[in-house]
Design an enzyme around this catalytic site. Structure first.
Site, mmCIF file in Angstrom:
data_model
loop_
_atom_site.group_PDB
_atom_site.id
_atom_site.type_symbol
_atom_site.label_atom_id
_atom_site.label_comp_id
_atom_site.label_asym_id
_atom_site.label_seq_id
_atom_site.Cartn_x
_atom_site.Cartn_y
_atom_site.Cartn_z
ATOM 1 N N GLU A 23 3.868 -3.216 2.683
ATOM 2 C CA GLU A 23 3.829 -1.892 2.052
ATOM 3 C C GLU A 23 4.165 -0.872 3.125
ATOM 4 O O GLU A 23 3.456 -0.771 4.120
ATOM 5 C CB GLU A 23 2.443 -1.630 1.463
ATOM 6 C CG GLU A 23 2.422 -0.376 0.600
ATOM 7 C CD GLU A 23 1.051 0.251 0.463
ATOM 8 O OE1 GLU A 23 0.826 0.978 -0.504
ATOM 9 O OE2 GLU A 23 0.191 0.039 1.344
ATOM 10 N N HIS A 58 -1.283 -0.977 -8.494
ATOM 11 C CA HIS A 58 -2.618 -0.397 -8.678
ATOM 12 C C HIS A 58 -2.722 1.031 -8.135
ATOM 13 O O HIS A 58 -3.763 1.652 -8.277
ATOM 14 C CB HIS A 58 -3.639 -1.294 -7.986
ATOM 15 C CG HIS A 58 -3.435 -1.332 -6.501
ATOM 16 N ND1 HIS A 58 -2.299 -1.879 -5.921
ATOM 17 C CD2 HIS A 58 -4.180 -0.851 -5.479
ATOM 18 C CE1 HIS A 58 -2.373 -1.738 -4.608
ATOM 19 N NE2 HIS A 58 -3.496 -1.122 -4.321
ATOM 20 N N ASP A 59 -1.662 1.531 -7.487
ATOM 21 C CA ASP A 59 -1.682 2.899 -6.948
ATOM 22 C C ASP A 59 -0.838 3.868 -7.772
ATOM 23 O O ASP A 59 -0.725 5.040 -7.408
ATOM 24 C CB ASP A 59 -1.117 2.917 -5.513
ATOM 25 C CG ASP A 59 -1.999 2.199 -4.514
ATOM 26 O OD1 ASP A 59 -3.220 2.102 -4.753
ATOM 27 O OD2 ASP A 59 -1.466 1.735 -3.489
ATOM 28 N N ASP A 86 -3.581 -10.150 -0.331
ATOM 29 C CA ASP A 86 -3.459 -8.834 0.272
ATOM 30 C C ASP A 86 -4.038 -8.907 1.685
ATOM 31 O O ASP A 86 -5.097 -9.510 1.903
ATOM 32 C CB ASP A 86 -4.255 -7.816 -0.558
ATOM 33 C CG ASP A 86 -3.517 -6.504 -0.713
ATOM 34 O OD1 ASP A 86 -3.080 -5.959 0.318
ATOM 35 O OD2 ASP A 86 -3.385 -6.015 -1.846
ATOM 36 N N ASP A 92 -0.869 -4.418 3.524
ATOM 37 C CA ASP A 92 -1.228 -3.035 3.220
ATOM 38 C C ASP A 92 -0.772 -2.075 4.328
ATOM 39 O O ASP A 92 -1.038 -2.330 5.511
ATOM 40 C CB ASP A 92 -2.757 -2.974 3.072
ATOM 41 C CG ASP A 92 -3.236 -1.703 2.419
ATOM 42 O OD1 ASP A 92 -2.899 -1.466 1.255
ATOM 43 O OD2 ASP A 92 -3.952 -0.933 3.099
HETATM 44 O O1 ISL Z 1 1.403 6.471 -2.167
HETATM 45 C C1 ISL Z 1 0.343 6.463 -2.706
HETATM 46 C C2 ISL Z 1 0.242 7.083 -3.994
HETATM 47 O O2 ISL Z 1 -0.233 8.415 -3.772
HETATM 48 C C3 ISL Z 1 -0.870 5.964 -2.100
HETATM 49 O O3 ISL Z 1 -1.809 5.512 -3.047
HETATM 50 C C4 ISL Z 1 -0.537 4.877 -1.132
HETATM 51 O O4 ISL Z 1 -0.035 3.797 -1.846
HETATM 52 C C5 ISL Z 1 -1.716 4.451 -0.410
HETATM 53 O O5 ISL Z 1 -2.296 5.500 0.149
HETATM 54 C C6 ISL Z 1 -1.469 3.295 0.508
HETATM 55 O O6 ISL Z 1 -1.836 2.223 -0.253
HETATM 56 C C7 ISL Z 1 -2.609 1.149 0.202
HETATM 57 O O7 ISL Z 1 -3.579 1.466 1.160
HETATM 58 C C8 ISL Z 1 -4.704 2.226 0.741
HETATM 59 C C9 ISL Z 1 -5.289 1.770 -0.593
HETATM 60 O O8 ISL Z 1 -6.148 2.761 -1.094
HETATM 61 C C10 ISL Z 1 -4.227 1.464 -1.618
HETATM 62 O O9 ISL Z 1 -4.809 0.978 -2.796
HETATM 63 C C11 ISL Z 1 -3.288 0.494 -0.988
HETATM 64 O O10 ISL Z 1 -2.320 0.004 -1.878
HETATM 65 C C12 ISL Z 1 -5.722 2.099 1.841
HETATM 66 O O11 ISL Z 1 -5.954 0.749 2.120
#
Ligand code: ISL
Ligand code: CA
Length: 555
Positions: free
Chosen positions: A254, A329-330, A98, A199
């Site tokens: 992402e 994980h989100d 990541d 990310d």
């Molecule tokens: O779209 C989402 C679901 O509501 C968010 O979680 C989105 O994926 C996120 O805000 C962006 O994700 C990434 O960056 C964030 C981190 O908290 C996430 O875990 C990561 O995947 C900040 O680094």
């Protein structure tokens, strides 16, 4: 165009904190991961996406990095990392790290220096502004609730943080920032890692005029108003030229807020930017447009989901490579979200969802535990929730009187990111074999029946079905390269599509409901053979598609 190795691969995502603890502190670690690598190889996945393992104060569980060249203390040492990478490679597994470079932790050395004074050489590594009329410079909101600006007394200015205030945004318009990031990437690549998952990479370039945007339910405007351009392609092409193109890598960006039309550029087949991107159109179909993900629970509208999935397949065809995912994980657990996690249908619907995704065109991603049909957690109190995003955003809505505490918990059970983050369920021993200590997040009580040990042994398990799909995909040019056509677009119950390559054809029929549905197969598939079905015995026959049935026919 010549096939790239990552077009035939299946990626397995590890969330290290919740995968396998090796020393009893209740937190997963690198030694634990290393021990479990044969399990991933056994599933047939061949690439691992490792969520962040860098030094971090864990305000956002590792997505807030304080040192890009060190391992998080709780996860182990750099020697543990090197051993893990070597073991992975010896098992034929690649590792994609990541890369979190839209922001750092506020405890990163660059930010500590930046904060000290307006003339610090690191000042412009971040985005600082004066306030406006004694308040924030603009009305942009943070993704985790509240303003995206934090006042800092040392110099009397505000800094931008699209996520938590402990995640200040880097200023990518500063060439020194790009030099630092590219050097660091090169340092990891020289160690032999196989790529990066980037990310929120679509947010690195901002409209630095920060015009006020339309106010949303949380009281602020959306980050998307300022954080989608204008230089993101320029910076990614520079990264590609200076770093990525020197290695044979898989990269996945992402990309919240990016349309499939724009994805043609981000993931272009000429390879000038990224291998592929993660989109959010399909994961937004059950998000309330006004109240957002933490303000309401919205049931699935299958027609909308199909529309989103088909749009990406169709618009990318011939221009860019697609990625395929239900879970990460989100996101909440897919079997609880769009399947059915009752005792009767959990395994069947988990397999149906797997078949639906894995036979599409693109590189599939499996999030740890998805291959077991792991479910959402029955949260009863907000105190059980660790996730900064679901806590923060739902708190704002409670404070503003938009939802009650009771509604908040309903939303947590359906949508909290912590549903994905409960510990991996390895076996039926205490704490599911995840730890001998006290787990950092509770283990789902259903681990006695849903666990890897039981499923690996069982030829009819969700795990064995994933394994079958993965090995099928690997040897099938039709699945990897065939064209995609959505059928039955308006059918509210069935997800049906066709794949074609030369004179080979595949028909995939998935029932997203707990009712039998009548369906007559298109004439061009008459006499097709059934390759895979998620029902153990062949009871009913077409035209009846049984509850949560998935059928794969080939001709
Ligand atoms: O779209 C989402 C679901 O509501 C968010 O979680 C989105 O994926 C996120 O805000 C962006 O994700 C990434 O960056 C964030 C981190 O908290 C996430 O875990 C990561 O995947 C900040 O680094
Ligand atoms: Ca540990």
């Amino acid at each position: 165009m010549e096939e790239k190795w990552w077009q035939r691969s299946v990626v397995y995502q590890i969330y290290p904190r919740s995968f396998q603890d090796s020393n009893g502190d209740g937190i997963g670690d690198l030694v634990g991961i290393t021990k479990r690598l044969p399990y991933i190889a056994g599933l047939g996945a061949d690439v691992i996406w490792l969520s962040p393992v860098y030094a971090s104060p864990n305000d956002d569980n590792g997505y807030d990095i304080s040192d890009y060249r060190a391992i998080m203390k709780e996860f182990g040492t750099m020697e543990d990392f090197d051993r893990m990478l070597e073991t992975a490679h010896s098992l034929g597994l690649r590792i994609v790290m990541d890369l979190v470079v839209n922001h750092t932790s506020d405890e990163h050395r660059w930010f500590r220096e930046s904060k000290k004074s307006k003339d610090s050489p690191y000042r412009d590594y971040y985005i600082w502004r004066d306030g406006k009329d004694g308040a924030e410079p603009s009305n942009q909101g943070s993704c985790f609730g509240g303003s995206a600006w934090e006042y800092d007394e040392t110099t009397g200015q505000y800094y931008l943080h699209l996520f938590s205030k402990k995640q200040p945004d880097l200023n990518w318009d500063n060439p020194k920032v790009r030099d630092e990031v590219f050097d660091m990437m090169d340092w990891w690549l020289k160690k032999g890692i196989d790529g990066f998952r980037m990310d929120v990479i679509s947010l690195i370039s901002k409209n630095q005029k920060f015009p006020d945007g339309k106010v949303q339910v949380g009281g602020y405007s959306s980050f998307a108003d300022v954080a989608t351009g204008p230089h993101e392609h320029e910076y990614l092409q520079e990264m590609n030229r200076r770093v990525l193109s020197k290695y044979d890598l898989m990269t996945v960006g992402e990309c919240p807020g990016v349309s499939p039309e724009k994805a043609r550029q981000y993931a272009n087949l000429e390879g000038t930017e990224l291998s592929m991107i993660f989109q959010f159109d399909h994961t937004s179909v059950d998000v309330d447009p006004k109240l957002g993900r933490y303000g309401a629970v919205v049931p699935l509208n299958l027609v909308r989901l199909k529309e989103a999935m088909a749009r990406w397949e169709n618009i990318l065809e011939g221009y860019a490579w697609n990625s395929l995912y239900w879970d990460n994980h989100d996101q909440p657990r897919i079997v609880s979200r769009w399947g059915n996690d009752s005792e009767e249908y959990r395994a069947l619907s988990a397999k149906m969802l797997a078949a639906c995704l894995h036979m599409m065109k693109g590189t599939p991603y499996v999030f740890q535990g998805e291959e077991l049909g792991m479910t959402n957690y029955p949260w009863t109190s907000i105190d059980q929730i660790n996730d900064i995003e679901s806590r923060g955003n739902s708190q704002v809505l409670v404070d503003r009187g938009i939802i009650t505490e009771e509604e908040r918990m309903k939303v947590m059970r359906a949508n909290s990111r912590d549903n994905a983050r409960t510990p991996m369920q390895w076996d039926a021993s205490p704490n599911a074999g995840f730890t001998t200590g006290h787990p950092w997040l509770p283990v789902n009580p259903n681990y006695r029946t849903i666990n890897a040990e039981a499923e690996v042994m069982d030829p009819d398990s969700v795990f064995s079905f994933y394994k079958k799909l993965i090995s099928y995909r690997k040897q099938s040019d039709l699945v990897v390269h065939g064209s995609f056509t959505m059928l039955e677009e308006d059918n509210p119950s069935l997800f049906v599509y066709k794949r074609e390559l030369g004179d080979q054809k595949m028909l995939v029929i998935c029932n997203f409901t707990d009712q039998s549905v009548e369906y007559s197969i298109p004439e061009e598939f008459s006499g097709a053979r059934e390759e895979i079905d998620n029902y153990p015995e062949n009871g009913a026959e077409i035209p009846e598609i049984r509850p949560y049935e998935a059928k794969i026919l080939v001709k």
